[in-house]
Design a protein around this motif. Structure first.
Motif, short mmCIF file in Angstrom:
data_model
loop_
_atom_site.label_atom_id
_atom_site.label_comp_id
_atom_site.label_asym_id
_atom_site.label_seq_id
_atom_site.Cartn_x
_atom_site.Cartn_y
_atom_site.Cartn_z
N ARG A 83 0.83 -1.21 0.00
CA ARG A 83 0.00 0.00 0.00
C ARG A 83 0.87 1.26 0.00
N THR A 84 1.91 1.27 0.82
CA THR A 84 2.81 2.44 0.86
C THR A 84 3.49 2.65 -0.48
N ALA A 85 3.98 1.55 -1.07
CA ALA A 85 4.65 1.66 -2.37
C ALA A 85 3.68 2.14 -3.44
N THR A 86 2.44 1.69 -3.37
CA THR A 86 1.43 2.14 -4.34
C THR A 86 1.18 3.63 -4.21
N LEU A 87 1.08 4.11 -2.97
CA LEU A 87 0.86 5.54 -2.73
C LEU A 87 2.05 6.36 -3.25
N ILE A 88 3.26 5.84 -3.06
CA ILE A 88 4.44 6.53 -3.59
C ILE A 88 4.37 6.56 -5.11
N GLY A 89 3.97 5.44 -5.72
CA GLY A 89 3.83 5.40 -7.17
C GLY A 89 2.81 6.40 -7.68
N LEU A 90 1.75 6.61 -6.90
CA LEU A 90 0.71 7.56 -7.30
C LEU A 90 1.23 9.00 -7.32
N THR A 91 2.27 9.29 -6.54
CA THR A 91 2.83 10.65 -6.60
C THR A 91 3.43 10.93 -7.97
N ALA A 92 3.88 9.86 -8.65
CA ALA A 92 4.40 10.04 -10.02
C ALA A 92 3.29 10.52 -10.94
N VAL A 93 2.09 9.96 -10.78
CA VAL A 93 0.95 10.38 -11.58
C VAL A 93 0.67 11.87 -11.37
N LEU A 94 0.71 12.30 -10.11
CA LEU A 94 0.48 13.71 -9.80
C LEU A 94 1.56 14.59 -10.41
N LEU A 95 2.82 14.17 -10.30
CA LEU A 95 3.91 14.96 -10.86
C LEU A 95 3.83 15.03 -12.38
N TRP A 96 3.50 13.92 -13.02
CA TRP A 96 3.39 13.93 -14.49
C TRP A 96 2.25 14.81 -14.96
N SER A 97 1.25 15.00 -14.13
CA SER A 97 0.14 15.88 -14.53
C SER A 97 0.58 17.33 -14.59
N LEU A 98 1.72 17.65 -13.98
CA LEU A 98 2.27 19.01 -14.04
C LEU A 98 3.17 19.21 -15.26
N LEU A 99 3.41 18.13 -16.00
CA LEU A 99 4.36 18.18 -17.10
C LEU A 99 3.97 19.21 -18.16
N ALA A 100 2.68 19.21 -18.54
CA ALA A 100 2.24 20.10 -19.63
C ALA A 100 2.39 21.57 -19.25
N VAL A 101 1.87 21.93 -18.08
CA VAL A 101 1.90 23.34 -17.68
C VAL A 101 3.33 23.81 -17.45
N MET A 102 4.19 22.94 -16.92
CA MET A 102 5.59 23.33 -16.71
C MET A 102 6.32 23.45 -18.04
N THR A 103 5.99 22.55 -18.99
CA THR A 103 6.64 22.60 -20.30
C THR A 103 6.27 23.89 -21.02
N VAL A 104 5.01 24.28 -20.95
CA VAL A 104 4.58 25.55 -21.54
C VAL A 104 5.38 26.70 -20.95
N ALA A 105 5.63 26.62 -19.65
CA ALA A 105 6.34 27.70 -18.95
C ALA A 105 7.81 27.78 -19.32
N THR A 106 8.37 26.74 -19.99
CA THR A 106 9.78 26.78 -20.37
C THR A 106 10.02 27.58 -21.64
N GLY A 107 8.95 28.01 -22.32
CA GLY A 107 9.12 28.82 -23.52
C GLY A 107 9.26 27.97 -24.77
N THR A 108 10.22 28.29 -25.60
CA THR A 108 10.36 27.64 -26.91
C THR A 108 11.57 26.72 -26.99
N VAL A 109 12.01 26.20 -25.88
CA VAL A 109 13.14 25.27 -25.88
C VAL A 109 12.74 24.02 -26.67
N PRO A 110 13.53 23.58 -27.66
CA PRO A 110 13.19 22.40 -28.47
C PRO A 110 13.04 21.15 -27.60
N ALA A 111 12.25 20.19 -28.09
CA ALA A 111 11.86 19.03 -27.29
C ALA A 111 13.05 18.20 -26.80
#
Length: 289
Positions: A4-32
Motif C-alpha cells: 500500500r505504501t509503495a502504491t501511494l508513492i507510485g501515485l505521486t508520479a501520476v500527480l507529478l506527471w500531470s504538471l508536465l504540460a503546464v511546466m513545459t509551456v512555462a519553459t518557452g520555446t526550448v526544443p523538445a
C-alpha cells in the motif's frame, strides 16, 4: 515497505506527471530533445544527490546489460517516440493513442508471477480509457495521411512505456538508485538527438529557467524514482488504472493557469476516470487494517 505504501508513492508520479504540460509551456520555446536532455540531466543529478552518505548506492549502477537496455529503452525510447509523435501528428490524436499505456500495464500485469488480474481491474482501466477518449473528444483536427508516422510512433510509445513499467516488476531486485543512471544516459542520448535534429534555444527569462529546473526535479526526476518504487513493490494494476488521471489532472492545471477552458467533456471525463480508479483500487481501499 508495504504494498500500500509503495502504491501511494507510485501515485505521486501520476500527480507529478500531470504538471508536465503546464511546466513545459512555462519553459518557452526550448526544443523538445534539448529540453529532455536538460531535464533528464537534472533528474539524474537529483538521484545522485540522494546517494550522499550511502556508499553502497553507487553499486546500483553495476547491472547486467539487459537491465540497462530496459532502463534506457524505457526512458529514452518512450520519450523519443512521443516527441516524434507530436512532431508529425496532431497532439490530441497522438495523446489519445499514447494513453493506451495505462490499460496495457493492467493487461500486461497478468503475465507477472503471483499477480492476479481481476475483473474490477479491467473495468477500472476501461473506464479510464473511456474517460480519456471523452477528454480528447472534440479536440481532434481530422485525419491527415501525413500524420500516420506520428500516430504509429505514439502507438508504439504506449507499448514501450507499458513494457518498461511491467518489466521493472520482473527486475525487482534492481535498486531504484539505478534509475539515476538511466536518467543520465537518457540525457546524453537526448543531447545527441538535439544536435542532429534541432537548433539550440535557451530559456529567455528567469521564470523559464526555473520551469526547466522544476521539470527536472519533479516530473522528469522524482516521478521516475517514485514510479519505479510503485512498479516494483506496489499494486501494479491499481497504478496502471490510476494513471488515466494524468491527462485529466494535467488539463485541470492548464485550466487553473489559463491555458485551457473548462467544459462538459472534462467534467464527464473526471467522473469516469475517478470512478475507474476507485473500482480498480477496490482491494486497496477496502483492505482491512
Amino acid at each position: 515497505m508495504t504494498s500500500r505504501t509503495a502504491t501511494l508513492i507510485g501515485l505521486t508520479a501520476v500527480l507529478l506527471w500531470s504538471l508536465l504540460a503546464v511546466m513545459t509551456v512555462a519553459t518557452g520555446t526550448v526544443p523538445a530533445f534539448q529540453l529532455a536532455a536538460m531535464t533528464f540531466a537534472i533528474g539524474g543529478l537529483v538521484g545522485l544527490l540522494t546517494w550522499i552518505g550511502r556508499s553502497e548506492a553507487a553499486a546500483s549502477l553495476r547491472q547486467p546489460p539487459v537491465v540497462w537496455a530496459v532502463g534506457i529503452g524505457g526512458l529514452f525510447g518512450y520519450h523519443a517516440l512521443y516527441f516524434l509523435a507530436l512532431r508529425f501528428a496532431p497532439p490530441a490524436e497522438a495523446g489519445l493513442l499514447n494513453y493506451l499505456w495505462p490499460l496495457l500495464i493492467v493487461l500486461f500485469s497478468s503475465f507477472l508471477p503471483d499477480e492476479r488480474l481481476a475483473i474490477h481491474h479491467v473495468i477500472g482501466a476501461l473506464l479510464g480509457l473511456i474517460g480519456t477518449v471523452t477528454l480528447f473528444a472534440g479536440n481532434t483536427s481530422g485525419f491527415d495521411p501525413g500524420a500516420v508516422p506520428g500516430l504509429i510512433a505514439a502507438f508504439i510509445a504506449a507499448f514501450v512505456w507499458a513494457t518498461y513499467s511491467v518489466l521493472s516488476r520482473r527486475l525487482k531486485a534492481v535498486p531504484t538508485d539505478a534509475v539515476a543512471g538511466f536518467c543520465l544516459a537518457t540525457a546524453v542520448l537526448a543531447a545527441v538527438m538535439h544536435a542532429l535534429l534541432e537548433t539550440t534555444v535557451w530559456p529567455q527569462t528567469t521564470l523559464q529557467w526555473l520551469a526547466v529546473l522544476a521539470l527536472g526535479i519533479g516530473p522528469v526526476g522524482a516521478a521516475f524514482y517514485a514510479w519505479d518504487i510503485g512498479m516494483k513493490r506496489g499494486d501494479i494494476r491499481v497504478l496502471g488504472a490510476a494513471s488515466y488521471a494524468t491527462p485529466l489532472l494535467s488539463t485541470g492545471f492548464l485550466i487553473a493557469v489559463g491555458y485551457a477552458k473548462a467544459s462538459a467533456n472534462i467534467a464527464i471525463a473526471a467522473i469516469l476516470i475517478a470512478g475507474g480508479g476507485l473500482i480498480a483500487a477496490k482491494d486497496m481501499v477496502l483492505k482491512k487494517r
